[in-house]
Design an enzyme around this catalytic site. Structure first.
Site, PDB file in Angstrom:
ATOM      1  N   GLU A   1      92.179  25.041   3.383  1.00 41.46           N
ATOM      2  CA  GLU A   1      91.247  25.746   4.265  1.00 41.46           C
ATOM      3  C   GLU A   1      89.803  25.595   3.806  1.00 41.46           C
ATOM      4  O   GLU A   1      88.895  25.463   4.624  1.00 41.46           O
ATOM      5  CB  GLU A   1      91.618  27.233   4.367  1.00 41.46           C
TER       6      GLU A   1
ATOM      7  N   GLN B   1      95.554  28.079  10.850  1.00 37.34           N
ATOM      8  CA  GLN B   1      96.891  28.290  11.413  1.00 37.34           C
ATOM      9  C   GLN B   1      97.100  29.770  11.735  1.00 37.34           C
ATOM     10  O   GLN B   1      97.663  30.105  12.764  1.00 37.34           O
ATOM     11  CB  GLN B   1      97.944  27.771  10.457  1.00 37.34           C
ATOM     12  N   PHE B   2      96.628  30.621  10.852  1.00 38.12           N
ATOM     13  CA  PHE B   2      96.589  32.062  11.090  1.00 38.12           C
ATOM     14  C   PHE B   2      95.248  32.567  10.563  1.00 38.12           C
ATOM     15  O   PHE B   2      94.761  32.069   9.548  1.00 38.12           O
ATOM     16  CB  PHE B   2      97.734  32.782  10.360  1.00 38.12           C
ATOM     17  N   ALA B   3      94.718  33.588  11.236  1.00 33.83           N
ATOM     18  CA  ALA B   3      93.445  34.165  10.794  1.00 33.83           C
ATOM     19  C   ALA B   3      93.519  34.548   9.321  1.00 33.83           C
ATOM     20  O   ALA B   3      92.556  34.378   8.564  1.00 33.83           O
ATOM     21  CB  ALA B   3      93.109  35.398  11.629  1.00 33.83           C
ATOM     22  N   ASP B   4      94.680  35.036   8.914  1.00 38.50           N
ATOM     23  CA  ASP B   4      94.882  35.498   7.538  1.00 38.50           C
ATOM     24  C   ASP B   4      94.529  34.424   6.510  1.00 38.50           C
ATOM     25  O   ASP B   4      94.029  34.714   5.424  1.00 38.50           O
ATOM     26  CB  ASP B   4      96.345  35.917   7.325  1.00 38.50           C
ATOM     27  N   PHE B   5      94.818  33.146   6.851  1.00 40.09           N
ATOM     28  CA  PHE B   5      94.605  32.062   5.887  1.00 40.09           C
ATOM     29  C   PHE B   5      93.132  31.692   5.768  1.00 40.09           C
ATOM     30  O   PHE B   5      92.750  30.928   4.871  1.00 40.09           O
ATOM     31  CB  PHE B   5      95.413  30.818   6.267  1.00 40.09           C
TER      32      PHE B   5
ATOM     33  N   HIS C   1     100.475  37.353   8.386  1.00 42.64           N
ATOM     34  CA  HIS C   1     100.375  36.599   9.650  1.00 42.64           C
ATOM     35  C   HIS C   1      99.947  37.529  10.777  1.00 42.64           C
ATOM     36  O   HIS C   1     100.316  37.331  11.926  1.00 42.64           O
ATOM     37  CB  HIS C   1     101.724  35.955  10.009  1.00 42.64           C
TER      38      HIS C   1
END
Lengths: 346, 321
Positions: B58, B80-84, B125
């Protein structure tokens, strides 16, 4: 006195090896001269914030810049004064950034080593180590997408910087994309005060090249001609499409982390070892030995450079300081999207 | 024809790629696979040179986008996910967000963050990051709540000369459908009056807008007229639209799916309290997720974030005060 992009290109295209060495040497000497003046300004209380020198790293840094061509991209790090000058930076702009002149490239918004001129391919570093590697990758990707071939991107990092996630992600990304990146790891034996034994456990940092699937080379960073030879090869190999080139240079930082740091922790044995040689002295001796210069010329150059730097200081010190009440306190280019408090409470 | 929120995101990217050769998409699995949610489905086939897979990096994804943007491109980065995006946080807030201020060189990047909770997604996620990114200068942060906005705001984001954090809500990906793509749109920075009323204002954004609409419908059955304001973008925040609504209703409930400390709901209430205190007939009310990581089990998740039930309960208290 100051090299230009045009003169670099001319140099690459036709000048003799001797001329190349001399040109890089002059960048080294200018870097040292400039930094000595910078130290005086710092000790005289003329500089806000820190001063970070590249003493002992001039040969490597200048050689890298002098291996690049017009149109190439360079993202220097804190000890790359030699490379910045070699890449065509006007010492006035360096001073403007240190002294906070709004006429400088960073307009007093950023200081000291955090300076550059992106439109010229000279990227301004930020403080987080490793973070410039993917940015250089991005410029190279953009060039490739536009069909511009033959651009090389060069950046440097220290032994400590190789421990970051950004270093890993950036080098791996460049390898996957097969980008013409020259990544110079300057193993100057200390990251601030931390010795390499606390930084990595591999026998040699160049061993990392195999793991990333890129070409790797080792280098004595105190030897200007060796630096020019190896970095010249590395940049040309990158330019020819052989992917990223990892170059690991060994030398010793001959100063503190910054001028606030007396570097008392540096091992005296390292200072006495070949790593501790001063690359500028080594280069001067080599020039004299080969008869490529003489003591009188060297002294004349040094004097010319001192005058050049002093005149730049005089100019920049007369420039206005920034006016906080007239500053444009907006961080977005899309002015219509700035929050109202950006303007009313500035 | 009907089109989902997710398809609108894909269509907006297809349009951006077709209209502007400077646009490219880079992210994990976005190439031939079409993305973890299929938001880039077939785009690599249509634009093979400009839609491709990144390594799981990222930091390098965003760093690369910055380099390309300052050299004239207009990258779209799919997290891929906001979390990442926390792994790329440094490049987003310190590199991209500060670049224009430091250098005067524009840094047009769109970073898509598949955001928010869905049943069974758990702590890593499900996150809502808009408040975190809105905190940093130099970033535009948008939170589309409708299919039309997902499309038009993504097209506009890519055209802006600044880094945009595009918080697309995963719960809306398949749930939300529209008849067609919009031909005209409200610009970024303008809130929408989703529903007119007179007794109370609910200010919200993203998936919470739909909980607010459901709340208004429930309370209509009880004789109340609730106004719903969809912020659309949280930075900039359309304070004027919020203030105008509160001027009409005198009561403010602000609901967000993010955690309660600070963030968008706190910002809205601060602005109303400091600039429009006299408009309020009662203390404003905030509704947020619980102050724990987002739980895995759907039963736990169903009470972790605000819902139309908890929103209606809070609204009734406020209406009676």
């Amino acid at each position: 006195m100051v090299e230009t992009a045009e003169s670099r290109t001319a140099e690459m295209q036709g000048r003799s090896w001797k001329d190349r060495v001399l040109q890089a040497f002059r960048s080294m000497m200018m870097a040292r001269t400039f930094e000595e003046k910078l130290t005086s300004l710092y000790r005289g209380g003329k500089i806000q914030g820190g001063v970070y020198l590249g003493r002992g790293q001039e040969a490597l840094s200048a050689a890298l810049a002098h291996s690049l061509r017009d149109g190439d991209v360079f993202a220097p790090l804190i000890r790359d004064t030699g490379g910045r000058i070699g890449f065509g930076e006007d010492v006035k702009d360096a001073l403007r950034t240190y002294l906070g002149s709004p006429l400088g490239p960073m307009r007093a918004r950023d200081g000291n080593v955090h300076r550059g001129n992106p439109k010229r391919g000279y990227l301004p570093m930020m403080s987080h180590l490793g973070s410039m590697i993917p940015v250089v990758n991005g410029v190279l990707v953009a060039r490739r997408m536009r069909g511009i071939n033959g651009t090389v991107g060069a950046t440097t990092i220290g032994d400590g910087g190789t421990s970051t996630g950004a270093f890993h992600e950036g080098l791996n990304q460049a390898a996957v994309e097969k980008l013409p990146l020259v990544l110079v790891v300057v193993n100057n034996q200390y990251a601030y005060s931390t010795p390499t034994s606390r930084q990595f456990a591999c026998a040699d940092l160049v061993d990392k090249a195999v793991g990333y699937g890129v070409d790797g080379r080792s280098l004595d960073g105190t030897n200007l001609e060796k630096c020019l030879e190896v970095l010249g090869d590395a940049t040309e190999r990158a330019r020819e499409g052989h992917g990223p080139q990892l170059v690991v240079a060994s030398l010793l930082r001959l100063c503190g982390h910054g001028e606030h740091d007396d570097a008392h922790y540096v091992d005296p044995q390292l200072k006495a070892s070949p790593l501790g040689r001063d690359c500028l002295e080594v280069a001067e001796s080599a020039l004299l030995e080969k008869g490529w210069s003489d003591a009188v010329s060297l002294e004349r150059w040094r004097e010319e450079m001192r005058e050049h730097v002093e005149s730049a200081i005089a100019t920049v010190q007369r420039e206005p300081s920034p006016d906080p009440y007239r500053e444009d306190w907006t961080a977005l280019a899309s002015r219509h999207l700035c929050e109202p408090y950006s303007e009313s409470e500035g | 024809m009907s089109i989902t929120y997710l398809e609108a995101i894909r269509e907006a990217q297809a349009k951006a790629l077709a209209d502007d050769s400077r646009v490219f998409i880079y992210g994990q699995d976005v190439g031939p696979f079409g993305g973890a949610f299929k938001a880039t489905k077939n785009l690599a086939k249509e634009f093979p040179e400009r839609v491709w897979d990144s390594p799981i990096s990222e930091d390098a994804m965003v760093g690369m986008a910055v380099g390309a943007a300052i050299d004239g491109m207009r990258p779209i980065i799919e997290m891929q996910f906001a979390d990442f995006s926390t792994v790329g946080f440094n490049q987003i807030v310190n590199q991209a967000g500060a670049f224009y201020w430091r250098t005067g060189v524009r840094c047009p990047i769109t970073i898509r963050l598949p955001s928010g909770g869905t049943p069974g997604s758990g702590p890593f996620h499900s996150q809502c990051m808009e408040g975190v990114y809105a905190y940093y200068p130099g970033l535009v942060v948008v939170t589309p709540a409708t299919v039309e906005d997902a499309y038009s705001m993504l097209v506009e984001s890519v055209a802006l000369d600044d880094p945009v954090i595009f918080c697309e809500h995963k719960y809306l990906y398949y749930h939300l459908k529209a008849d067609a793509l919009p031909s005209e749109a409200l610009p970024i920075g303008k809130a929408r009056l989703t529903r007119a009323g007179r007794d109370m204002t609910i200010v919200s954004y993203g998936a919470m807008v739909h909980e607010a609409i459901a709340t208004a419908e429930t309370l209509q059955g009880e004789g109340w007229e609730i106004e719903v304001v969809d912020l659309r973008s949280v930075k900039p925040l359309d304070t004027d639209a919020v203030m105008a609504s509160v001027a009409r209703t005198g009561k403010l409930l602000c609901a967000g799916e993010a955690w309660p400390w600070g963030g968008v709901t706190a910002e809205v209430i601060t602005r109303v309290a400091t600039e429009g205190f006299a408009l309020l007939d009662a203390p404003p009310v905030r509704l947020n997720a619980k102050d724990t990581p987002v739980p895995y089990h759907p039963k736990l998740w169903s009470v972790h974030r605000p819902t139309s039930e908890t929103m209606a309960a809070a609204a009734r208290n406020l209406l009676r005060s």
